[in-house]
Design a protein around this motif. Structure first.
Motif, PDB file in Angstrom:
ATOM      1  N   PRO A  18       0.831  -1.192   0.000  1.00  0.00           N
ATOM      2  CA  PRO A  18       0.000   0.000   0.000  1.00  0.00           C
ATOM      3  C   PRO A  18       0.873   1.252   0.000  1.00  0.00           C
ATOM      4  CG  PRO A  18      -0.013  -1.042   2.161  1.00  0.00           C
ATOM      5  CD  PRO A  18       0.735  -1.950   1.253  1.00  0.00           C
ATOM      6  N   SER A  19       0.264   2.382  -0.251  1.00  0.00           N
ATOM      7  CA  SER A  19       1.040   3.610  -0.441  1.00  0.00           C
ATOM      8  C   SER A  19       1.741   4.098   0.823  1.00  0.00           C
ATOM      9  CB  SER A  19       0.134   4.721  -0.987  1.00  0.00           C
ATOM     10  OG  SER A  19      -0.948   4.987  -0.097  1.00  0.00           O
ATOM     11  N   ASP A  20       1.273   3.681   2.006  1.00  0.00           N
ATOM     12  CA  ASP A  20       1.925   4.131   3.245  1.00  0.00           C
ATOM     13  C   ASP A  20       2.895   3.094   3.806  1.00  0.00           C
ATOM     14  OD1 ASP A  20       0.007   2.287   4.024  1.00  0.00           O
ATOM     15  OD2 ASP A  20      -0.715   3.466   5.736  1.00  0.00           O
ATOM     16  N   ALA A  21       3.246   2.081   3.020  1.00  0.00           N
ATOM     17  CA  ALA A  21       4.173   1.038   3.479  1.00  0.00           C
ATOM     18  C   ALA A  21       5.617   1.451   3.259  1.00  0.00           C
ATOM     19  CB  ALA A  21       3.888  -0.264   2.740  1.00  0.00           C
ATOM     20  N   ILE A  22       6.474   0.922   4.083  1.00  0.00           N
ATOM     21  CA  ILE A  22       7.921   1.035   3.909  1.00  0.00           C
ATOM     22  C   ILE A  22       8.371  -0.248   3.223  1.00  0.00           C
ATOM     23  CG2 ILE A  22      10.145   1.180   5.088  1.00  0.00           C
ATOM     24  CD1 ILE A  22       8.554   2.605   7.388  1.00  0.00           C
ATOM     25  N   VAL A  23       8.816  -0.143   1.982  1.00  0.00           N
ATOM     26  CA  VAL A  23       9.200  -1.316   1.203  1.00  0.00           C
ATOM     27  C   VAL A  23      10.643  -1.682   1.529  1.00  0.00           C
ATOM     28  CG1 VAL A  23       9.494  -2.291  -1.095  1.00  0.00           C
ATOM     29  CG2 VAL A  23       7.579  -0.741  -0.632  1.00  0.00           C
ATOM     30  N   LEU A  30      19.350  -5.088  -1.995  1.00  0.00           N
ATOM     31  CA  LEU A  30      19.264  -5.405  -0.570  1.00  0.00           C
ATOM     32  C   LEU A  30      19.663  -4.203   0.285  1.00  0.00           C
ATOM     33  CD1 LEU A  30      20.889  -8.969  -0.652  1.00  0.00           C
ATOM     34  CD2 LEU A  30      18.458  -8.412  -0.573  1.00  0.00           C
ATOM     35  N   ASP A  31      19.468  -3.006  -0.244  1.00  0.00           N
ATOM     36  CA  ASP A  31      19.931  -1.783   0.418  1.00  0.00           C
ATOM     37  C   ASP A  31      19.262  -1.537   1.767  1.00  0.00           C
ATOM     38  OD1 ASP A  31      21.486  -1.448  -1.805  1.00  0.00           O
ATOM     39  OD2 ASP A  31      20.382   0.277  -2.612  1.00  0.00           O
ATOM     40  N   ALA A  32      18.080  -2.080   1.988  1.00  0.00           N
ATOM     41  CA  ALA A  32      17.359  -1.846   3.238  1.00  0.00           C
ATOM     42  C   ALA A  32      17.826  -2.761   4.367  1.00  0.00           C
ATOM     43  CB  ALA A  32      15.857  -2.018   3.028  1.00  0.00           C
ATOM     44  N   PHE A  33      18.803  -3.648   4.071  1.00  0.00           N
ATOM     45  CA  PHE A  33      19.244  -4.638   5.053  1.00  0.00           C
ATOM     46  C   PHE A  33      20.733  -4.534   5.337  1.00  0.00           C
ATOM     47  CE2 PHE A  33      15.438  -6.443   3.147  1.00  0.00           C
ATOM     48  CZ  PHE A  33      14.754  -6.932   4.244  1.00  0.00           C
ATOM     49  N   VAL A  71       5.382 -10.563   4.143  1.00  0.00           N
ATOM     50  CA  VAL A  71       6.560 -11.282   3.643  1.00  0.00           C
ATOM     51  C   VAL A  71       6.077 -12.439   2.774  1.00  0.00           C
ATOM     52  CG1 VAL A  71       8.591 -12.649   4.250  1.00  0.00           C
ATOM     53  CG2 VAL A  71       7.922 -10.742   5.704  1.00  0.00           C
ATOM     54  N   GLU A  72       6.701 -12.628   1.625  1.00  0.00           N
ATOM     55  CA  GLU A  72       6.425 -13.795   0.796  1.00  0.00           C
ATOM     56  C   GLU A  72       7.675 -14.663   0.736  1.00  0.00           C
ATOM     57  OE1 GLU A  72       4.854 -12.444  -2.968  1.00  0.00           O
ATOM     58  OE2 GLU A  72       3.432 -11.106  -1.969  1.00  0.00           O
ATOM     59  N   TRP A  73       7.479 -15.993   0.797  1.00  0.00           N
ATOM     60  CA  TRP A  73       8.624 -16.907   0.863  1.00  0.00           C
ATOM     61  C   TRP A  73       8.274 -18.215   0.161  1.00  0.00           C
ATOM     62  CZ3 TRP A  73       7.827 -21.593   3.421  1.00  0.00           C
ATOM     63  CH2 TRP A  73       6.708 -21.656   4.263  1.00  0.00           C
ATOM     64  N   THR A  74       9.310 -18.949  -0.190  1.00  0.00           N
ATOM     65  CA  THR A  74       9.107 -20.267  -0.773  1.00  0.00           C
ATOM     66  C   THR A  74      10.258 -21.189  -0.386  1.00  0.00           C
ATOM     67  OG1 THR A  74       8.756 -21.523  -2.828  1.00  0.00           O
ATOM     68  CG2 THR A  74      10.203 -19.631  -2.957  1.00  0.00           C
ATOM     69  N   SER A  75       9.909 -22.432  -0.094  1.00  0.00           N
ATOM     70  CA  SER A  75      10.920 -23.459   0.186  1.00  0.00           C
ATOM     71  C   SER A  75      11.326 -24.111  -1.141  1.00  0.00           C
ATOM     72  CB  SER A  75      10.351 -24.506   1.145  1.00  0.00           C
ATOM     73  OG  SER A  75       9.188 -25.100   0.610  1.00  0.00           O
ATOM     74  N   ARG A 202      13.754 -18.744  -0.264  1.00  0.00           N
ATOM     75  CA  ARG A 202      13.716 -17.498  -1.025  1.00  0.00           C
ATOM     76  C   ARG A 202      12.619 -16.572  -0.489  1.00  0.00           C
ATOM     77  NH1 ARG A 202      12.865 -18.941  -7.013  1.00  0.00           N
ATOM     78  NH2 ARG A 202      11.486 -20.517  -6.103  1.00  0.00           N
ATOM     79  N   PHE A 203      12.854 -15.262  -0.625  1.00  0.00           N
ATOM     80  CA  PHE A 203      11.919 -14.245  -0.161  1.00  0.00           C
ATOM     81  C   PHE A 203      11.694 -13.204  -1.252  1.00  0.00           C
ATOM     82  CE2 PHE A 203      13.795 -15.913   3.719  1.00  0.00           C
ATOM     83  CZ  PHE A 203      12.737 -15.958   4.616  1.00  0.00           C
ATOM     84  N   ARG A 204      10.511 -12.602  -1.217  1.00  0.00           N
ATOM     85  CA  ARG A 204      10.204 -11.483  -2.098  1.00  0.00           C
ATOM     86  C   ARG A 204       9.125 -10.621  -1.438  1.00  0.00           C
ATOM     87  NH1 ARG A 204       6.532 -14.358  -6.950  1.00  0.00           N
ATOM     88  NH2 ARG A 204       4.641 -14.559  -5.666  1.00  0.00           N
ATOM     89  N   ASN A 205       8.931  -9.429  -1.994  1.00  0.00           N
ATOM     90  CA  ASN A 205       7.814  -8.561  -1.603  1.00  0.00           C
ATOM     91  C   ASN A 205       7.702  -8.391  -0.085  1.00  0.00           C
ATOM     92  OD1 ASN A 205       5.691  -6.848  -2.153  1.00  0.00           O
ATOM     93  ND2 ASN A 205       4.172  -8.477  -2.386  1.00  0.00           N
ATOM     94  N   VAL A 206       8.712  -7.760   0.498  1.00  0.00           N
ATOM     95  CA  VAL A 206       8.756  -7.546   1.963  1.00  0.00           C
ATOM     96  C   VAL A 206       8.464  -6.077   2.251  1.00  0.00           C
ATOM     97  CG1 VAL A 206      10.159  -7.749   4.052  1.00  0.00           C
ATOM     98  CG2 VAL A 206      10.502  -9.360   2.156  1.00  0.00           C
ATOM     99  N   TRP A 207       7.420  -5.822   3.007  1.00  0.00           N
ATOM    100  CA  TRP A 207       7.098  -4.432   3.359  1.00  0.00           C
ATOM    101  C   TRP A 207       6.501  -4.356   4.758  1.00  0.00           C
ATOM    102  CZ3 TRP A 207       1.853  -4.036   4.141  1.00  0.00           C
ATOM    103  CH2 TRP A 207       0.996  -4.819   3.357  1.00  0.00           C
TER     104      TRP A 207
END
Length: 211
Positions: A18-23, A30-33, A71-75, A202-207
């Motif tokens: 959403p527009s008020d999320a911190i992505v 990986l700049d946010a980590f 958080v989205e993830w997959t094994s 694996r991970f994707r779409n984390v906000w």
């Protein structure tokens, strides 16, 4: 009773952000980590997803208190191992409270250690795991436990939806960290921590939305 007019936001596409999320991760970098064992995160980044490596977990540089986390993830598609040795990772609120990531599709283990468990404390209401290799989502609502002036702890809470299914319903968080938490003790804020547990996850779409 007077109430404030709700702020208008754009809910974004299905799954957000959403527009008020911190992505924190949109597949680009990986700049946010920061790394657990090095200043920079040393996870694999390819095809818009990040994958765990044996170089340790990753912490968000920004810290959060009360929040909503997606958080989205997959094994791995190819199944290796069983029990806790199969697609093991974790999403830690404030680096302290783990929602277990595990391939729990036709995979028996102890109930408070399967996918979606508040690890070691509370089993999920149901097992909503998809097949290995399929993308899964966690939507987490977290409220921080607080230290009161009299020295007592006001419990926080955690609610989790796994693939859109409610699996943790306002479970108390007393301030005691879950097993293997990299951070300890009460604090008003802390980083989101994604765990490496020796399995390629694996991970994707984390906000995150701050509440």
């Amino acid at each position: 009773m007077r109430q404030k007019e709700p702020t208008i936001i754009d809910p974004g596409p299905a799954g957000g952000p959403p527009s008020d999320a911190i992505v924190l991760f949109n597949g680009k970098n990986l700049d946010a980590f920061r790394g657990e064992k090095s200043p920079e995160p040393r996870w694999k980044l390819e095809r818009d997803v990040m994958e765990t490596t044996p170089f340790g977990g990753i912490f968000s540089k920004q810290e959060f208190g009360d929040c909503q986390v997606h958080v989205e993830w997959t094994s791995p598609t190819t199944v290796k191992g069983d029990g806790q040795g199969r697609g093991n990772s974790g999403v830690y609120l404030m680096g302290r409270y783990e929602i277990q990531v595990l391939d729990s599709y036709n995979n028996k283990t102890y109930f408070n250690g399967q996918a979606g468990a508040l690890y070691g404390f509370n089993a999920p209401l149901v097992n909503a795991c998809r097949k290995p290799g399929e993308w899964q989502s966690y939507d987490i609502i977290f409220h921080v436990p607080k230290l009161l002036p009299d020295g007592k702890v006001q419990p926080g809470s955690i609610t989790v939806l796994h693939n859109g299914v409610l699996i943790q319903d306002h479970i108390p968080v007393t301030g005691e960290p879950t097993t293997s938490a990299p951070l300890k003790g009460l604090a008003p804020k802390g980083p989101l921590y994604l765990q490496d547990h020796g399995n390629p996850v694996r991970f994707r779409n984390v906000w995150v939305r701050q509440l």
